[in-house]
Design a protein around this motif. Structure first.
Motif, PDB file in Angstrom:
ATOM      1  N   TYR A  17      38.209 -50.647  76.686  1.00 10.96           N
ATOM      2  CA  TYR A  17      37.646 -50.162  77.950  1.00 10.96           C
ATOM      3  C   TYR A  17      38.764 -49.817  78.924  1.00 10.96           C
ATOM      4  O   TYR A  17      39.727 -50.569  79.088  1.00 10.96           O
ATOM      5  N   GLN A  18      38.640 -48.676  79.567  1.00  4.52           N
ATOM      6  CA  GLN A  18      39.614 -48.249  80.557  1.00  4.52           C
ATOM      7  C   GLN A  18      38.925 -48.107  81.911  1.00  4.52           C
ATOM      8  O   GLN A  18      37.914 -47.417  82.031  1.00  4.52           O
ATOM      9  N   ALA A  19      39.494 -48.762  82.899  1.00  2.41           N
ATOM     10  CA  ALA A  19      38.879 -48.751  84.230  1.00  2.41           C
ATOM     11  C   ALA A  19      38.764 -47.341  84.781  1.00  2.41           C
ATOM     12  O   ALA A  19      37.850 -47.022  85.543  1.00  2.41           O
ATOM     13  N   ALA A  20      39.686 -46.464  84.381  1.00  2.00           N
ATOM     14  CA  ALA A  20      39.667 -45.090  84.907  1.00  2.00           C
ATOM     15  C   ALA A  20      38.427 -44.334  84.453  1.00  2.00           C
ATOM     16  O   ALA A  20      38.030 -43.346  85.070  1.00  2.00           O
ATOM     17  N   GLU A  21      37.810 -44.790  83.344  1.00  2.00           N
ATOM     18  CA  GLU A  21      36.632 -44.111  82.833  1.00  2.00           C
ATOM     19  C   GLU A  21      35.347 -44.636  83.459  1.00  2.00           C
ATOM     20  O   GLU A  21      34.262 -44.164  83.153  1.00  2.00           O
ATOM     21  N   PHE A  22      35.479 -45.635  84.316  1.00  2.00           N
ATOM     22  CA  PHE A  22      34.286 -46.235  84.907  1.00  2.00           C
ATOM     23  C   PHE A  22      33.566 -45.239  85.816  1.00  2.00           C
ATOM     24  O   PHE A  22      32.344 -45.206  85.878  1.00  2.00           O
ATOM     25  N   ALA A  23      34.329 -44.411  86.526  1.00  2.00           N
ATOM     26  CA  ALA A  23      33.749 -43.390  87.398  1.00  2.00           C
ATOM     27  C   ALA A  23      33.791 -42.039  86.683  1.00  2.00           C
ATOM     28  O   ALA A  23      34.824 -41.645  86.143  1.00  2.00           O
ATOM     29  N   ALA A  24      32.664 -41.379  86.675  1.00  2.00           N
ATOM     30  CA  ALA A  24      32.584 -40.101  85.951  1.00  2.00           C
ATOM     31  C   ALA A  24      33.386 -39.014  86.657  1.00  2.00           C
ATOM     32  O   ALA A  24      33.379 -38.913  87.878  1.00  2.00           O
ATOM     33  N   ASP A  25      34.071 -38.197  85.854  1.00  2.00           N
ATOM     34  CA  ASP A  25      34.736 -36.998  86.366  1.00  2.00           C
ATOM     35  C   ASP A  25      33.753 -35.847  86.162  1.00  2.00           C
ATOM     36  O   ASP A  25      33.583 -35.335  85.048  1.00  2.00           O
ATOM     37  N   LEU A  26      33.064 -35.463  87.223  1.00  6.13           N
ATOM     38  CA  LEU A  26      31.992 -34.475  87.103  1.00  6.13           C
ATOM     39  C   LEU A  26      32.501 -33.117  86.611  1.00  6.13           C
ATOM     40  O   LEU A  26      31.763 -32.363  85.960  1.00  6.13           O
ATOM     41  N   TRP A  27      33.737 -32.795  86.907  1.00  8.09           N
ATOM     42  CA  TRP A  27      34.281 -31.518  86.427  1.00  8.09           C
ATOM     43  C   TRP A  27      34.417 -31.536  84.910  1.00  8.09           C
ATOM     44  O   TRP A  27      34.095 -30.554  84.237  1.00  8.09           O
ATOM     45  N   GLN A  28      34.851 -32.683  84.370  1.00  6.95           N
ATOM     46  CA  GLN A  28      34.922 -32.804  82.920  1.00  6.95           C
ATOM     47  C   GLN A  28      33.528 -32.746  82.302  1.00  6.95           C
ATOM     48  O   GLN A  28      33.330 -32.150  81.235  1.00  6.95           O
ATOM     49  N   VAL A  29      32.568 -33.356  82.983  1.00  9.16           N
ATOM     50  CA  VAL A  29      31.187 -33.307  82.488  1.00  9.16           C
ATOM     51  C   VAL A  29      30.703 -31.858  82.463  1.00  9.16           C
ATOM     52  O   VAL A  29      30.065 -31.400  81.506  1.00  9.16           O
ATOM     53  N   TYR A  30      31.027 -31.115  83.504  1.00  4.90           N
ATOM     54  CA  TYR A  30      30.622 -29.704  83.584  1.00  4.90           C
ATOM     55  C   TYR A  30      31.253 -28.890  82.454  1.00  4.90           C
ATOM     56  O   TYR A  30      30.614 -28.005  81.868  1.00  4.90           O
ATOM     57  N   LEU A  31      32.498 -29.213  82.115  1.00  9.23           N
ATOM     58  CA  LEU A  31      33.191 -28.491  81.049  1.00  9.23           C
ATOM     59  C   LEU A  31      32.794 -28.972  79.662  1.00  9.23           C
ATOM     60  O   LEU A  31      33.225 -28.403  78.656  1.00  9.23           O
ATOM     61  N   GLY A  32      31.986 -30.035  79.620  1.00  8.58           N
ATOM     62  CA  GLY A  32      31.594 -30.591  78.329  1.00  8.58           C
ATOM     63  C   GLY A  32      32.670 -31.441  77.713  1.00  8.58           C
ATOM     64  O   GLY A  32      32.684 -31.652  76.489  1.00  8.58           O
ATOM     65  N   GLU A  33      33.574 -31.920  78.531  1.00  8.82           N
ATOM     66  CA  GLU A  33      34.669 -32.750  78.044  1.00  8.82           C
ATOM     67  C   GLU A  33      34.448 -34.201  78.482  1.00  8.82           C
ATOM     68  O   GLU A  33      33.478 -34.528  79.142  1.00  8.82           O
ATOM     69  N   GLY A  34      35.380 -35.057  78.141  1.00 11.33           N
ATOM     70  CA  GLY A  34      35.287 -36.453  78.540  1.00 11.33           C
ATOM     71  C   GLY A  34      34.641 -37.304  77.467  1.00 11.33           C
ATOM     72  O   GLY A  34      34.333 -36.840  76.361  1.00 11.33           O
ATOM     73  N   SER A  35      34.409 -38.570  77.784  1.00  9.85           N
ATOM     74  CA  SER A  35      33.860 -39.512  76.813  1.00  9.85           C
ATOM     75  C   SER A  35      32.373 -39.272  76.592  1.00  9.85           C
ATOM     76  O   SER A  35      31.693 -38.645  77.406  1.00  9.85           O
ATOM     77  N   ASP A  36      31.875 -39.800  75.466  1.00  8.71           N
ATOM     78  CA  ASP A  36      30.487 -39.560  75.073  1.00  8.71           C
ATOM     79  C   ASP A  36      29.478 -40.069  76.099  1.00  8.71           C
ATOM     80  O   ASP A  36      28.426 -39.457  76.297  1.00  8.71           O
ATOM     81  N   GLU A  37      29.795 -41.204  76.743  1.00 10.01           N
ATOM     82  CA  GLU A  37      28.807 -41.773  77.659  1.00 10.01           C
ATOM     83  C   GLU A  37      28.544 -40.887  78.862  1.00 10.01           C
ATOM     84  O   GLU A  37      27.553 -41.079  79.569  1.00 10.01           O
TER      85      GLU A  37
END
Length: 237
Positions: free
Chosen positions: A184-204
């Motif tokens: 678990y990485q604390a940096a991933e606790f808050a979503a990066d909405l730009w990555q979500v928009y690009l379809g990137e980032g972690s599965d959750e």
């Protein structure tokens, strides 16, 4: 207003004066007869507050001083060394009281006990009233000690119960695999909405099903999501 230890000692000194004055007057008359008033003034001649006052007019400090100064000539006939020691001690307590110094409960108890003892030695009925003051103080001190002990034991009982009956949280709640494995990485606790928009980032964050599976929807979060959907659909919010 709560009664202070200083108040208790002050009341006992008033009772001491009331009980000592008749005794002192009687002893002076027994020794000096008609010259009792004259001899009283002689013993107190260097005290500007007590000089030229009759025994009945003396305050507690004046009576104690007179007894001390006239001990060998008058009071050693009827009182002993123990009472002389009490006399010395009570002069100190009276001075401490007169100078508005604080009294701990132990000091107040000692002062009240000494007043009672001297009054008892001269057969003054005021001794019983001082005894009541002393016993009341002791009851208050005892009650406070009991309350303190209950608070202390109450805290220790809670700690004992917690240490003996509560399981470690890891045995009650199973952490998510990435937390348990240390991935678990604390940096991933808050979503990066730009990555979500690009379809990137972690599965959750890319997979709605995975996101809601791992996210507890509080009432506040439900309200926030509802408001967002209404705004996006133009139905309010």
């Amino acid at each position: 207003m709560a009664v202070t230890n200083h108040d208790r000692v002050g009341k006992s000194l008033l009772l001491l004066r009331a009980g000592l004055a008749p005794f002192v007057a009687r002893e002076f008359e027994n020794v000096y007869g008609d010259r009792a008033a004259e001899e009283t003034s002689r013993f107190l001649s260097e005290d500007r507050f007590a000089a030229n006052r009759s025994i009945a007019e003396l305050d507690t400090g004046g009576l104690l001083k007179l007894m001390w100064e006239a001990w060998n000539d008058v009071f050693r006939r009827t009182l002993g060394q123990a009472e002389r020691s009490l006399l010395s001690e009570l002069r100190d307590w009276r001075n401490k009281w007169a100078h508005q110094e604080p009294f701990s409960s132990d000091d107040a108890d000692r002062a009240l006990d000494s007043v009672e003892r001297l009054l008892t030695a001269v057969s003054a009925r005021e001794a019983e009233e001082v005894r009541k003051l002393k016993l009341e103080l002791r009851r208050l001190v005892y009650d406070e000690q009991v309350r303190t002990e209950k608070r202390r034991l109450g805290g220790s009982l809670i700690e004992t119960a917690a240490s003996t009956s509560l399981k470690p949280w890891r045995e009650v709640v199973r952490p998510h695999p990435d937390v348990a494995s240390g991935r678990y990485q604390a940096a991933e606790f808050a979503a990066d909405l730009w990555q979500v928009y690009l379809g990137e980032g972690s599965d959750e964050y890319r997979d709605p099903g995975e996101f809601f599976r791992r996210t507890y929807l509080t009432e506040s979060l439900k309200g926030l999501l509802t408001m967002a959907i209404r705004r996006l659909t133009g139905t309010g919010g």
